[in-house]
Design a protein around this motif. Structure first.
Motif, PDB file in Angstrom:
ATOM      1  N   GLN A 117       0.758  -1.239   0.037  1.00 46.82           N
ATOM      2  CA  GLN A 117      -0.053   0.147   0.163  1.00 46.82           C
ATOM      3  C   GLN A 117       0.955   1.363   0.276  1.00 46.82           C
ATOM      4  O   GLN A 117       0.323   2.219  -0.699  1.00 46.82           O
ATOM      5  CB  GLN A 117      -0.851  -0.138   1.184  1.00 46.82           C
ATOM      6  N   LYS A 118       1.851   1.258   0.768  1.00 45.32           N
ATOM      7  CA  LYS A 118       2.805   2.568   0.781  1.00 45.32           C
ATOM      8  C   LYS A 118       3.500   2.849  -0.457  1.00 45.32           C
ATOM      9  O   LYS A 118       3.603   3.856  -1.037  1.00 45.32           O
ATOM     10  CB  LYS A 118       3.838   2.175   2.003  1.00 45.32           C
ATOM     11  N   MET A 120       2.452   1.577  -3.559  1.00 51.20           N
ATOM     12  CA  MET A 120       1.368   1.970  -4.499  1.00 51.20           C
ATOM     13  C   MET A 120       0.955   3.531  -4.376  1.00 51.20           C
ATOM     14  O   MET A 120       0.776   4.351  -5.344  1.00 51.20           O
ATOM     15  CB  MET A 120       0.415   1.142  -4.459  1.00 51.20           C
ATOM     16  N   THR A 121       0.563   3.843  -3.174  1.00 52.59           N
ATOM     17  CA  THR A 121       0.395   5.221  -2.770  1.00 52.59           C
ATOM     18  C   THR A 121       1.321   6.319  -3.125  1.00 52.59           C
ATOM     19  O   THR A 121       1.115   7.330  -3.703  1.00 52.59           O
ATOM     20  CB  THR A 121       0.024   5.377  -1.246  1.00 52.59           C
ATOM     21  N   ALA A 122       2.683   5.962  -2.883  1.00 51.54           N
ATOM     22  CA  ALA A 122       3.705   6.852  -3.319  1.00 51.54           C
ATOM     23  C   ALA A 122       3.987   6.842  -4.848  1.00 51.54           C
ATOM     24  O   ALA A 122       4.070   7.981  -5.292  1.00 51.54           O
ATOM     25  CB  ALA A 122       5.002   6.525  -2.764  1.00 51.54           C
ATOM     26  N   THR A 123       3.741   5.921  -5.355  1.00 47.04           N
ATOM     27  CA  THR A 123       3.743   5.822  -7.059  1.00 47.04           C
ATOM     28  C   THR A 123       2.536   6.820  -7.594  1.00 47.04           C
ATOM     29  O   THR A 123       2.795   7.516  -8.358  1.00 47.04           O
ATOM     30  CB  THR A 123       3.564   4.269  -7.411  1.00 47.04           C
ATOM     31  N   LEU A 124       1.561   6.468  -7.065  1.00 49.93           N
ATOM     32  CA  LEU A 124       0.288   7.360  -7.522  1.00 49.93           C
ATOM     33  C   LEU A 124       0.448   8.715  -7.271  1.00 49.93           C
ATOM     34  O   LEU A 124       0.291   9.702  -8.107  1.00 49.93           O
ATOM     35  CB  LEU A 124      -1.060   6.856  -6.965  1.00 49.93           C
ATOM     36  N   GLN A 125       0.995   9.139  -5.971  1.00 50.01           N
ATOM     37  CA  GLN A 125       1.127  10.540  -5.818  1.00 50.01           C
ATOM     38  C   GLN A 125       2.355  11.189  -6.564  1.00 50.01           C
ATOM     39  O   GLN A 125       2.341  12.393  -6.832  1.00 50.01           O
ATOM     40  CB  GLN A 125       1.658  10.606  -4.169  1.00 50.01           C
ATOM     41  N   GLN A 128       1.252  12.421  -9.960  1.00 50.59           N
ATOM     42  CA  GLN A 128       0.160  13.527 -10.000  1.00 50.59           C
ATOM     43  C   GLN A 128       0.630  14.565 -10.951  1.00 50.59           C
ATOM     44  O   GLN A 128      -0.166  15.263 -11.406  1.00 50.59           O
ATOM     45  CB  GLN A 128      -0.161  13.845  -8.681  1.00 50.59           C
ATOM     46  N   GLN A 197      -7.042  10.195  -8.892  1.00 49.67           N
ATOM     47  CA  GLN A 197      -7.155  10.341  -7.508  1.00 49.67           C
ATOM     48  C   GLN A 197      -6.661   9.080  -6.785  1.00 49.67           C
ATOM     49  O   GLN A 197      -6.752   8.966  -5.486  1.00 49.67           O
ATOM     50  CB  GLN A 197      -8.281  10.638  -7.145  1.00 49.67           C
ATOM     51  N   GLY A 198      -6.105   8.003  -7.359  1.00 53.25           N
ATOM     52  CA  GLY A 198      -5.812   6.737  -7.025  1.00 53.25           C
ATOM     53  C   GLY A 198      -7.150   5.683  -6.725  1.00 53.25           C
ATOM     54  O   GLY A 198      -7.177   4.851  -6.010  1.00 53.25           O
ATOM     55  N   GLN A 199      -8.425   6.317  -6.953  1.00 48.21           N
ATOM     56  CA  GLN A 199      -9.622   5.359  -6.790  1.00 48.21           C
ATOM     57  C   GLN A 199      -9.951   4.491  -7.955  1.00 48.21           C
ATOM     58  O   GLN A 199      -9.592   4.707  -9.068  1.00 48.21           O
ATOM     59  CB  GLN A 199     -10.911   6.569  -6.772  1.00 48.21           C
TER      60      GLN A 199
END
Length: 269
Positions: A117-118, A120-125, A128, A197-199
């Protein structure tokens, strides 16, 4: 509307369904599609170079990864989408791995969900700031347990496809003593789509082909691993079309709307 008229319409709808060249397949995957995926303009698709599960593709399917991804990209282009460069995704993913560490342990085959999760979240951010994509698409080749039926054709059905038993060895005849009750592996395509937005906005699956068949040169009663894995392009194309429906509507989808319409009329009659 009079009852007789309703029954006539019901009969007509059922007749259309029966005469259609599309065969209903109850194994079609129950896809998820958000309201935003139906309304927001989506033009540029970024194909991720990793699996959304966090696991590497199974070794038996690994050689088919590039082929299937290439066919997915072609399918998207044919339907009016643009394929964004993977360069920015790869850089963002690698930087996230350097920051948070590997989350997959090859010795146990397990994924650390918190680490995944970390990353994936960092990649999406990190993505942006890039404006050349609308959605990120993950395409995972996965294994599924399937079983050939004991009927005349011995069909195997999963995720919308129907496959006859695969044979190799120059003959198609199979011993009457063959054990059809065995569980074997099949290959399928799982697609997962995220917005900026990562949704998650779309996810579904489509079956492709079995990975085990019957070697008619041997007297054994069991299945063997096929020498050629996912080698039929037409099967891959069908799996892709199933996996993307209704984000991209599939002609002759094996769960036709007419089936639901006839059922609804029947309840009202």
């Amino acid at each position: 509307m009079k009852r007789s008229a309703r029954l006539s319409i019901l009969f007509f709808m059922l007749l259309l369904t029966a005469c259609s060249s599309t065969t209903y397949n109850p194994t079609v995957f129950k896809y998820y599609m958000s309201d935003s995926a139906k309304t927001q303009p989506i033009k540029r698709v970024l194909l991720a170079s990793v699996n959304v599960t966090g696991e590497p593709t199974r070794s038996i399917l690994r050689d088919s990864d590039d082929k299937v991804d290439g066919m997915v990209a072609d399918y998207l282009r044919e339907n009016g989408f643009e394929i964004a460069s993977q360069h920015h995704f790869n850089n963002a993913w690698q930087q996230a791995l350097l920051t948070y560490g590997e989350f997959y342990d090859p010795t146990t085959g397990r994924v650390n969900r918190e680490g995944w999760q970390k990353v994936m979240t960092a990649t999406l951010q990190a993505l942006q700031s890039q404006k050349d994509w609308d959605v990120i698409l993950f395409t995972d080749l996965i294994e599924d347990d399937v079983q050939h039926s004991g009927g005349m054709k011995h069909y195997a059905r999963w995720y919308g496809v129907t496959r006859e038993p695969a044979t190799q060895g120059g003959s198609t005849s199979v011993s009457v003593e063959f054990n059809w009750s065995q569980i074997i592996k099949a290959g399928s395509l799982m697609v997962t789509m995220f917005d900026r937005q990562g949704q998650p906005i779309f996810s579904s699956r489509g079956g492709i082909d079995t990975l085990y068949g019957i070697d008619t040169r041997k007297s054994q009663k069991g299945f063997v691993r096929r020498s050629k894995i996912l080698n039929k392009s037409s099967y891959i194309e069908e799996g892709i079309q199933l996996a993307f429906h209704p984000f991209i509507k599939m002609d002759r989808y094996p769960a036709p709307p007419a089936e639901k319409t006839a059922e609804k009329i029947g309840k009202e009659a």
